[in-house]
Design an enzyme around this catalytic site. Structure first.
Site, PDB file in Angstrom:
ATOM      1  N   PRO A 108      -4.968   9.767  -4.403  1.00 17.33           N
ATOM      2  CA  PRO A 108      -5.000   8.366  -4.853  1.00 17.33           C
ATOM      3  C   PRO A 108      -4.277   7.359  -3.952  1.00 17.33           C
ATOM      4  O   PRO A 108      -4.224   6.177  -4.277  1.00 17.33           O
ATOM      5  CB  PRO A 108      -4.304   8.439  -6.211  1.00 17.33           C
ATOM      6  CG  PRO A 108      -3.323   9.549  -6.063  1.00 17.33           C
ATOM      7  CD  PRO A 108      -4.016  10.562  -5.181  1.00 17.33           C
ATOM      8  N   CYS A 109      -3.761   7.786  -2.805  1.00 18.85           N
ATOM      9  CA  CYS A 109      -2.904   6.902  -2.014  1.00 18.85           C
ATOM     10  C   CYS A 109      -3.598   5.636  -1.512  1.00 18.85           C
ATOM     11  O   CYS A 109      -2.944   4.612  -1.310  1.00 18.85           O
ATOM     12  CB  CYS A 109      -2.264   7.654  -0.845  1.00 18.85           C
ATOM     13  SG  CYS A 109      -3.432   8.298   0.354  1.00 18.85           S
ATOM     14  N   LYS A 110      -4.891   5.642  -1.323  1.00 18.57           N
ATOM     15  CA  LYS A 110      -5.609   4.463  -0.806  1.00 18.57           C
ATOM     16  C   LYS A 110      -6.355   3.689  -1.896  1.00 18.57           C
ATOM     17  O   LYS A 110      -7.040   2.719  -1.608  1.00 18.57           O
ATOM     18  CB  LYS A 110      -6.612   4.892   0.268  1.00 18.57           C
ATOM     19  CG  LYS A 110      -6.017   5.656   1.414  1.00 18.57           C
ATOM     20  CD  LYS A 110      -5.660   4.740   2.529  1.00 18.57           C
ATOM     21  CE  LYS A 110      -5.265   5.588   3.733  1.00 18.57           C
ATOM     22  NZ  LYS A 110      -4.310   4.994   4.548  1.00 18.57           N
TER      23      LYS A 110
END
EC number: 2.3.2.-
Length: 184
Positions: A129-131
């Site tokens: 989910p980092c981006k």
């Protein structure tokens, strides 16, 4: 919020072919294809068909959870043949559509990894989910610009889902639009 729970969708696909769907077979966010409707052959061929189906038919299970750390939805998924053999990370990467591969392979461990499902405690693949905030910001900005509400989950899933073979039917967007009109 961060309470335990998730949305789930299941579908079946013949390896290297299009997704098989069954209208009206959706229950609690899960879509299933009864095997007897997938193959219409004489009953005396059942054993041969079951073996062939188990080696070619893939069951995809997608779960949407909320990440308290990133404060965004996260797509967990797993895939296995009907005989129970799971697909490997290599198999998953081979299944990623060509239009996504080049970009994703620049940072493969930032994109698709394998980890324990936070609720089930079983191994799943996960789209990191980092981006998410980065690629969802323009969607939200544009919706405010044109003064139109968007369903965050539907929009997000329509962006990330196709990367791993989860294509949303148009009915998801129609149902969301209808629900919003009913609220107004």
């Amino acid at each position: 919020d961060c309470s335990d729970g998730y949305m789930c969708k299941i579908h079946f696909q013949i390896k290297n072919e299009s997704v098989m769907s069954h209208p009206g077979a959706s229950t609690h966010g899960q879509t299933c294809l009864p095997m007897e409707e997938a193959f219409e052959l004489p009953s005396d061929d059942c054993e041969v068909i079951e073996t062939a189906a188990a080696s070619k038919m893939i069951k995809y299970e997608y779960h949407v959870l909320y990440s308290c750390s990133y404060q965004v939805p996260v797509l967990y998924f797993r895939a296995s043949f009907l005989d129970g053999r799971p697909l490997t990370l290599k198999d998953i990467w081979e299944g990623v559509h060509e239009c996504y591969k080049t970009r994703l392979l620049q940072g493969p461990w930032d994109t698709i990894t394998q980890q324990e499902h936070p609720i089930l405690g079983q191994p799943f693949f996960v789209l990191h989910p980092c981006k998410t905030n980065e690629f969802m910001a323009p969607v939200l900005k544009n919706s405010r610009k044109i003064n139109q509400n968007v369903n965050y989950i539907t929009s997000w899933l329509s962006i990330v889902g196709p990367v791993v073979g989860l294509n949303l039917p148009l009915s998801y967007a129609k149902a969301t639009s209808q629900a919003e009109r009913n609220i107004d």
